[in-house]
Scaffold this active site. Structure first.
Site, PDB file in Angstrom:
ATOM      1  CD  GLU A 225     -44.175   3.614 -10.117  1.00 46.36           C
ATOM      2  OE1 GLU A 225     -45.245   2.975 -10.016  1.00 46.36           O
ATOM      3  OE2 GLU A 225     -44.078   4.660 -10.761  1.00 46.36           O
ATOM      4  CB  CYS A 260     -46.133  -4.281 -10.758  1.00 39.49           C
ATOM      5  SG  CYS A 260     -45.563  -3.379 -12.196  1.00 39.49           S
TER       6      CYS A 260
HETATM    7  P1  NAD Z   1     -39.372  -6.563  -2.649  1.00 42.43           P
HETATM    8  O1  NAD Z   1     -40.154  -5.433  -2.100  1.00 42.43           O
HETATM    9  O2  NAD Z   1     -39.179  -7.780  -1.839  1.00 42.43           O
HETATM   10  O3  NAD Z   1     -37.883  -6.071  -3.012  1.00 42.43           O
HETATM   11  C1  NAD Z   1     -37.637  -4.968  -3.843  1.00 42.43           C
HETATM   12  C2  NAD Z   1     -36.259  -4.411  -3.538  1.00 42.43           C
HETATM   13  O4  NAD Z   1     -36.262  -3.794  -2.246  1.00 42.43           O
HETATM   14  C3  NAD Z   1     -35.142  -5.436  -3.504  1.00 42.43           C
HETATM   15  O5  NAD Z   1     -33.987  -4.848  -4.070  1.00 42.43           O
HETATM   16  C4  NAD Z   1     -34.970  -5.693  -2.006  1.00 42.43           C
HETATM   17  O6  NAD Z   1     -33.695  -6.200  -1.701  1.00 42.43           O
HETATM   18  C5  NAD Z   1     -35.195  -4.299  -1.450  1.00 42.43           C
HETATM   19  N1  NAD Z   1     -35.655  -4.206  -0.057  1.00 42.43           N
HETATM   20  C6  NAD Z   1     -36.493  -5.047   0.606  1.00 42.43           C
HETATM   21  N2  NAD Z   1     -36.741  -4.564   1.857  1.00 42.43           N
HETATM   22  C7  NAD Z   1     -36.076  -3.394   1.963  1.00 42.43           C
HETATM   23  C8  NAD Z   1     -35.943  -2.413   3.002  1.00 42.43           C
HETATM   24  N3  NAD Z   1     -36.577  -2.543   4.171  1.00 42.43           N
HETATM   25  N4  NAD Z   1     -35.183  -1.320   2.774  1.00 42.43           N
HETATM   26  C9  NAD Z   1     -34.558  -1.160   1.575  1.00 42.43           C
HETATM   27  N5  NAD Z   1     -34.626  -2.056   0.570  1.00 42.43           N
HETATM   28  C10 NAD Z   1     -35.372  -3.162   0.765  1.00 42.43           C
HETATM   29  O7  NAD Z   1     -40.053  -6.869  -4.041  1.00 42.43           O
HETATM   30  P2  NAD Z   1     -39.769  -8.047  -5.069  1.00 42.43           P
HETATM   31  O8  NAD Z   1     -40.196  -9.346  -4.487  1.00 42.43           O
HETATM   32  O9  NAD Z   1     -38.375  -7.949  -5.597  1.00 42.43           O
HETATM   33  O10 NAD Z   1     -40.805  -7.618  -6.239  1.00 42.43           O
HETATM   34  C11 NAD Z   1     -42.149  -7.967  -6.185  1.00 42.43           C
HETATM   35  C12 NAD Z   1     -43.046  -6.800  -5.852  1.00 42.43           C
HETATM   36  O11 NAD Z   1     -42.701  -5.656  -6.612  1.00 42.43           O
HETATM   37  C13 NAD Z   1     -44.516  -7.065  -6.186  1.00 42.43           C
HETATM   38  O12 NAD Z   1     -45.349  -6.615  -5.144  1.00 42.43           O
HETATM   39  C14 NAD Z   1     -44.743  -6.235  -7.446  1.00 42.43           C
HETATM   40  O13 NAD Z   1     -46.077  -5.887  -7.680  1.00 42.43           O
HETATM   41  C15 NAD Z   1     -43.880  -5.074  -7.188  1.00 42.43           C
HETATM   42  N6  NAD Z   1     -43.535  -4.381  -8.442  1.00 42.43           N
HETATM   43  C16 NAD Z   1     -44.065  -3.138  -8.686  1.00 42.43           C
HETATM   44  C17 NAD Z   1     -43.795  -2.495  -9.895  1.00 42.43           C
HETATM   45  C18 NAD Z   1     -44.348  -1.129 -10.199  1.00 42.43           C
HETATM   46  O14 NAD Z   1     -43.843  -0.469 -11.094  1.00 42.43           O
HETATM   47  N7  NAD Z   1     -45.376  -0.657  -9.509  1.00 42.43           N
HETATM   48  C19 NAD Z   1     -42.980  -3.130 -10.843  1.00 42.43           C
HETATM   49  C20 NAD Z   1     -42.460  -4.396 -10.553  1.00 42.43           C
HETATM   50  C21 NAD Z   1     -42.741  -5.007  -9.341  1.00 42.43           C
END
Ligand code: NAD
Length: 474
Positions: A225, A260
């Site tokens: 997502e 998101c």
């Molecule tokens: P992010 O991708 O930076 O982090 C999300 C999670 O992934 C965190 O727990 C982080 O520690 C972990 N992570 C980061 N890199 C990783 C890797 N290489 N391997 C494993 N884990 C890793 O996102 P964020 O800044 O926390 O959230 C913002 C983003 O999330 C925005 O782009 C937003 O649109 C998206 N989002 C999508 C939805 C949806 O349902 N489609 C919902 C909420 C947020």
């Protein structure tokens, strides 16, 4: 010892809200192996009993003292929004508990083709990696259906909002759900663990791509997502009066735009552009109050970090440098220098290739753009790689529903957008590069069970030998 995460309050940077220990490889390995051991007994429980555990967890979440306030202090989201998220998450667990027995029951057919049983097999240990912006619901959207289907779960929350979800997950029986804290390194260790058989990720595209690549290497199915750049199309008969406009404004600025499925690009008919702008500015005066998340009346809090604030301010100033205009919106009741506050802004007179239009801004600024005809606005709305949500606004519901089919989007709202449009039964997820897989709905439950067939072809039942050895059935 891999250290600890110290979480500050983004509205009052001098305040430390809490600390959690970072899980290294040994801790992640133990969590996954313990979850695997627990899963052997859990999967054998009847689904009704597993559903009962979800209902008890929902009650425990509802009764958790101080959870909304803790969430407000660690995430910067207004207190009422935090309470709403916790309530909605508990309601979701109850809804899944209600759906699971029928949705996961064996399907048996016995007819001229033979006997077929379709059973729903759990994967085993599910790894759930989640972001900070709705840390409770986005974790429980994975934990609830995964447990209902007979899996156990290891959750890796975002280091930017790890505290409340840690407490919420204690509402589940010890062993079924484990939490490992940390950043990308902990997430990488978890999703790459050989005993993880299903990954569910919500977050940004960059992390999603890395997790998708790791999952492909291990042949682990993954639900992604990712981000969105949701368009809003106001048709020429859209209602621009009070309540509808208030809803449209909050669709962009709830959680300071860090959602998101926030309304991220607004398209209005050129003939009504000035009218839309004036109605929008008036609504923003009514509903936007930038302030401390714990203060009553605050509708927009700070953004999550200094980096996020810098990035969004640069998007706004970059738009102005390109000849655009930015109008600051709403009232300010915060001591802005005390936290990561960014003044909400409506951006106009920018082209479609301006970064604030072409990219996900994920913050409190939204562009308003003019269009001349419907084919043109559909093409512009669908430009770009992302396809999470969309919305269409019209006084004629049938017209709106017909228009909605033209979006490249996983879901389309009519006359609303963002969380006011959510329905537990409506599947949620992206198309194109916004990801794949679905959450919410029965579809979101079935993501955690693999359909497996047991089949006796009619020809060979009861000792029959109706076709040649090695032949395809005719
Ligand atoms: P992010 O991708 O930076 O982090 C999300 C999670 O992934 C965190 O727990 C982080 O520690 C972990 N992570 C980061 N890199 C990783 C890797 N290489 N391997 C494993 N884990 C890793 O996102 P964020 O800044 O926390 O959230 C913002 C983003 O999330 C925005 O782009 C937003 O649109 C998206 N989002 C999508 C939805 C949806 O349902 N489609 C919902 C909420 C947020």
């Amino acid at each position: 010892m891999p250290g600890e995460i110290v979480r500050e309050n983004p509205a009052r940077l001098e305040e430390i809200v809490g600390r959690v220990p970072v899980a290294g490889e040994a801790e992640v390995d133990r969590a996954v192996r313990d979850a695997e051991a627990e899963q052997r007994a859990w999967r054998r429980l009847p689904v009704d009993e597993r559903a009962g555990v979800l209902r008890e967890a929902a009650d425990a979440v509802d009764a958790l003292p101080g959870a909304a306030e803790l969430l407000a202090r660690e995430s910067g989201k207004p207190l009422a929004d935090c309470a709403g998220e916790l309530r909605f998450a508990a309601a979701y667990l109850r809804w899944i508990a209600g759906q699971a027995p029928a949705a996961l029951a064996d399907r048996e057919t016995d007819d001229a083709a033979g006997r077929l049983v379709l059973r729903h097999r759990p994967y085993g240990v599910v790894a759930a990696v989640t972001p900070w912006n709705a840390p409770i619901i986005l974790a429980l959207l994975k934990v609830g259906p995964a447990l209902a289907a007979g899996n156990t779960v290891v959750v890796k929350p975002s280091p930017l909002a790890p505290l409340t979800i840690g407490r919420v997950l204690e509402a589940f029986p010890a062993g079924l759900v484990r939490v490992v804290h940390g950043g990308a390194a902990t997430g990488r260790t978890l999703v790459g663990h050989p005993r993880v058989h299903r990954i569910a990720f919500t977050g940004g595209s960059e992390a999603g791509r890395a997790i998708g690549a790791a999952a492909a290497q291990a042949i682990t199915p993954v639900l992604l997502e990712l981000g969105g750049n949701d368009p809003v199309v106001l048709l020429d008969d859209a209602d621009l009066t009070g309540e509808a406009m208030d809803r449209l404004v909050m669709a962009s600025f709830a959680t300071a735009g860090q959602v998101c499925m926030a309304a991220k690009r607004l398209y209005a008919p050129r003939s009504r552009l000035a009218e839309v702008r004036d109605a929008y500015l008036a609504a923003a005066e009514r509903v936007l109050v930038l302030g401390d998340p714990l203060d009553e009346g605050t509708t927009v809090g700070p953004v999550i970090s200094a980096d996020a604030a810098d990035r969004i301010r640069a998007l706004i100033s970059g738009s102005v440098e390109r000849g655009g205009t930015a109008v600051e919106l709403g009232a300010v009741r915060a001591e802005l220098e005390r936290g990561h506050f960014v003044r909400p802004a409506l951006v106009m007179d920018v082209a479609d290739d301006a970064p604030i239009v072409a990219e996900e801004q994920f913050g409190p600024a939204v562009p308003l753009l003019a269009y001349d005809d419907e084919d043109e606005v559909v093409a512009r709305a669908n430009a770009g790689d992302l396809g999470l949500g969309a919305s269409v606004w019209s006084a004629d519901e049938d017209r709106a529903f017909a228009f909605a089919r033209r979006f490249d989007a996983g879901f389309t709202f009519v006359n609303t957008h963002n969380r006011t449009g959510m329905a537990l039964r409506a599947p949620f997820g992206g198309v194109k590069r916004s990801g794949h897989g679905r959450e919410y709905g029965v579809e979101g439950l079935l993501e955690y069970a693999q359909p497996c067939a047991i089949h006796a072809p009619a020809a060979f039942r009861a000792g029959g030998g109706g076709m040649g050895a090695g032949a395809y059935p005719s």
